[in-house]
Design an enzyme around this catalytic site. Structure first.
Site, PDB file in Angstrom:
ATOM      1  N   HIS A 260       0.916   6.212   1.921  1.00 38.42           N
ATOM      2  CA  HIS A 260       1.617   7.162   2.793  1.00 38.42           C
ATOM      3  C   HIS A 260       2.835   7.804   2.148  1.00 38.42           C
ATOM      4  O   HIS A 260       3.419   8.723   2.722  1.00 38.42           O
ATOM      5  CB  HIS A 260       1.873   6.523   4.156  1.00 38.42           C
TER       6      HIS A 260
ATOM      7  N   HIS B  32      -5.659   3.641  -1.641  1.00 36.18           N
ATOM      8  CA  HIS B  32      -6.984   4.011  -1.123  1.00 36.18           C
ATOM      9  C   HIS B  32      -7.275   5.455  -1.523  1.00 36.18           C
ATOM     10  O   HIS B  32      -6.624   6.377  -1.046  1.00 36.18           O
ATOM     11  CB  HIS B  32      -6.960   3.857   0.407  1.00 36.18           C
TER      12      HIS B  32
ATOM     13  N   ASN C 274       0.860  -1.193   0.000  1.00 34.76           N
ATOM     14  CA  ASN C 274       0.000   0.000   0.000  1.00 34.76           C
ATOM     15  C   ASN C 274       0.896   1.244   0.000  1.00 34.76           C
ATOM     16  O   ASN C 274       1.722   1.421   0.904  1.00 34.76           O
ATOM     17  CB  ASN C 274      -0.882  -0.064   1.256  1.00 34.76           C
TER      18      ASN C 274
ATOM     19  N   THR D   8      -8.299   3.554   8.551  1.00 33.09           N
ATOM     20  CA  THR D   8      -9.535   2.769   8.528  1.00 33.09           C
ATOM     21  C   THR D   8      -9.662   2.027   9.861  1.00 33.09           C
ATOM     22  O   THR D   8      -8.956   1.053  10.108  1.00 33.09           O
ATOM     23  CB  THR D   8      -9.500   1.773   7.355  1.00 33.09           C
TER      24      THR D   8
ATOM     25  N   GLU E 120     -11.206  -9.322   3.277  1.00 34.05           N
ATOM     26  CA  GLU E 120      -9.922  -8.963   3.892  1.00 34.05           C
ATOM     27  C   GLU E 120     -10.174  -8.780   5.378  1.00 34.05           C
ATOM     28  O   GLU E 120     -11.005  -7.962   5.782  1.00 34.05           O
ATOM     29  CB  GLU E 120      -9.357  -7.686   3.264  1.00 34.05           C
TER      30      GLU E 120
ATOM     31  N   GLU F 241      -8.743   0.588  -3.176  1.00 34.47           N
ATOM     32  CA  GLU F 241      -9.560   0.647  -1.956  1.00 34.47           C
ATOM     33  C   GLU F 241     -10.451   1.863  -2.007  1.00 34.47           C
ATOM     34  O   GLU F 241      -9.981   2.962  -2.326  1.00 34.47           O
ATOM     35  CB  GLU F 241      -8.652   0.811  -0.740  1.00 34.47           C
TER      36      GLU F 241
ATOM     37  N   ARG G  33      -9.392   8.230  -0.883  1.00 33.18           N
ATOM     38  CA  ARG G  33     -10.374   8.645   0.125  1.00 33.18           C
ATOM     39  C   ARG G  33     -11.204   9.797  -0.400  1.00 33.18           C
ATOM     40  O   ARG G  33     -10.759  10.563  -1.264  1.00 33.18           O
ATOM     41  CB  ARG G  33      -9.667   9.069   1.411  1.00 33.18           C
TER      42      ARG G  33
ATOM     43  N   HIS H 296      -3.656  -4.514   7.817  1.00 32.74           N
ATOM     44  CA  HIS H 296      -3.762  -3.324   8.663  1.00 32.74           C
ATOM     45  C   HIS H 296      -2.826  -3.424   9.853  1.00 32.74           C
ATOM     46  O   HIS H 296      -2.948  -4.334  10.661  1.00 32.74           O
ATOM     47  CB  HIS H 296      -5.190  -3.049   9.147  1.00 32.74           C
TER      48      HIS H 296
ATOM     49  N   ARG I  93      -6.927  12.836   1.020  1.00 37.76           N
ATOM     50  CA  ARG I  93      -5.845  13.274   1.905  1.00 37.76           C
ATOM     51  C   ARG I  93      -4.491  12.683   1.520  1.00 37.76           C
ATOM     52  O   ARG I  93      -3.463  13.199   1.881  1.00 37.76           O
ATOM     53  CB  ARG I  93      -6.167  12.958   3.354  1.00 37.76           C
TER      54      ARG I  93
HETATM   55  N1  PXP Z   1      -5.888  -3.153   4.088  1.00 40.15           N
HETATM   56  C1  PXP Z   1      -6.837  -2.206   4.151  1.00 40.15           C
HETATM   57  C2  PXP Z   1      -8.219  -2.581   3.727  1.00 40.15           C
HETATM   58  C3  PXP Z   1      -6.544  -0.890   4.554  1.00 40.15           C
HETATM   59  O1  PXP Z   1      -7.514   0.033   4.628  1.00 40.15           O
HETATM   60  C4  PXP Z   1      -5.209  -0.576   4.888  1.00 40.15           C
HETATM   61  C5  PXP Z   1      -4.848   0.824   5.263  1.00 40.15           C
HETATM   62  O2  PXP Z   1      -5.111   1.685   4.228  1.00 40.15           O
HETATM   63  C6  PXP Z   1      -4.248  -1.593   4.796  1.00 40.15           C
HETATM   64  C7  PXP Z   1      -4.616  -2.876   4.418  1.00 40.15           C
HETATM   65  C8  PXP Z   1      -2.822  -1.337   5.104  1.00 40.15           C
HETATM   66  O3  PXP Z   1      -2.659  -0.969   6.453  1.00 40.15           O
HETATM   67  P1  PXP Z   1      -1.290  -0.398   6.932  1.00 40.15           P
HETATM   68  O4  PXP Z   1      -1.021   0.846   6.152  1.00 40.15           O
HETATM   69  O5  PXP Z   1      -1.502  -0.157   8.395  1.00 40.15           O
HETATM   70  O6  PXP Z   1      -0.250  -1.455   6.671  1.00 40.15           O
END
Ligand code: PXP
Length: 248
Positions: free
Chosen positions: A14, A47, A11, A105, A155, A74, A49, A198, A53
């Site tokens: 960030h 994602h 992901n 999330t 998930e 996402e 949003r 997550h 952001r």
């Molecule tokens: N899976 C989903 C559905 C998420 O919303 C997120 C965060 O955007 C992640 C995985 C990844 O989480 P993290 O950034 O904490 O590793």
């Protein structure tokens, strides 16, 4: 059961958070996604949003153009996001709950409460060829509802398991892990593909990676943070290695 292969979805949200903090053009999340792909990511997760952001619309356009691995898009279950997904037809669409004021999330989607609406919402996405995944807490009622609405994938939210680990509440952490194990098997037996994610880190990933029914982990925040210290390629390679070790 057979040892199913375990994919890593990186992901890159960030990277965009850092970019947007200064309103600059860098660091570029698409460049990070391509590097992640070269470092062994099996897919990229982003994602979009409602408040944009981190990832923006142009990032999604560029990811769709430039990636060779699948994009897991996402999004919240809104008309705006549905239209964007239908325009791009990404490999996978992961439906997540979204609250403006949250930092991330926070919980899973309440599928059981919104079953009818969600069944209608995901139908066109499925028809467009995207694999629909639903991000949920590891609870029987949510898994059953996700199955009934026709999702291909669930998930499971690993946030609570990771939080308990870092709070050193190992009793609760282990209870949460057991719940994830049981619910992964339950979802798999219903015929759902099982993913998890997550909050996962080098310290917390292995017990999750060892759950045989889970075939994909989506990991972002920690990998991007760790890239400050060891580089993105090395952080992804180390995560991959830990996952493979746990699986073996
Ligand atoms: N899976 C989903 C559905 C998420 O919303 C997120 C965060 O955007 C992640 C995985 C990844 O989480 P993290 O950034 O904490 O590793």
């Amino acid at each position: 059961m057979d040892n199913l292969p375990l994919r890593l979805g990186v992901n890159i949200d960030h990277v965009a958070t850092v970019r947007n903090a200064r309103g600059s053009a860098y660091p570029d999340p698409v460049r990070a996604a391509i590097l992640a792909q070269e470092a062994g990511a099996d897919g990229i997760t982003a994602h979009l949003r409602e408040d944009r952001r981190h990832i923006g619309d142009a990032d999604i356009d560029a990811l769709m153009d430039q990636l060779t691995v699948p994009l897991n898009f996402e999004m919240a279950a809104t008309d705006e996001m549905q239209a964007i997904a239908l325009r791009h037809k990404p490999h996978a669409v992961c439906i997540v709950p979204e609250k403006r004021e949250e930092k991330t999330t926070e919980g899973g989607l309440e599928v059981a409460r919104e079953e009818n609406r969600l069944a209608h919402f995901i139908a066109p996405l499925r028809e467009a060829g995207s694999r629909v995944s639903i991000f949920i807490a590891a609870e029987k009622s949510q898994i059953e509802a996700a199955h009934r609405i026709g999702a291909a994938v669930v998930e499971l939210h690993t946030g609570a398991y990771c939080d308990f680990h870092y709070e050193c509440d190992f009793t609760q952490r282990d209870a949460e892990l057991e719940r994830l194990r049981e619910m992964a098997a339950f979802a798999h037996n219903l015929g759902l593909e099982v993913h998890a994610g997550h909050g996962l880190t080098f310290e917390t990933v292995q017990p999750i990676a060892a759950i045989p029914e889970i075939v994909e982990l989506n990991i972002g925040h920690f990998l991007i943070g760790e890239a400050i210290f060891m580089g993105l390629e090395a952080s992804i390679k180390k995560m991959r290695l830990l996952m493979d070790e746990a699986r073996a």
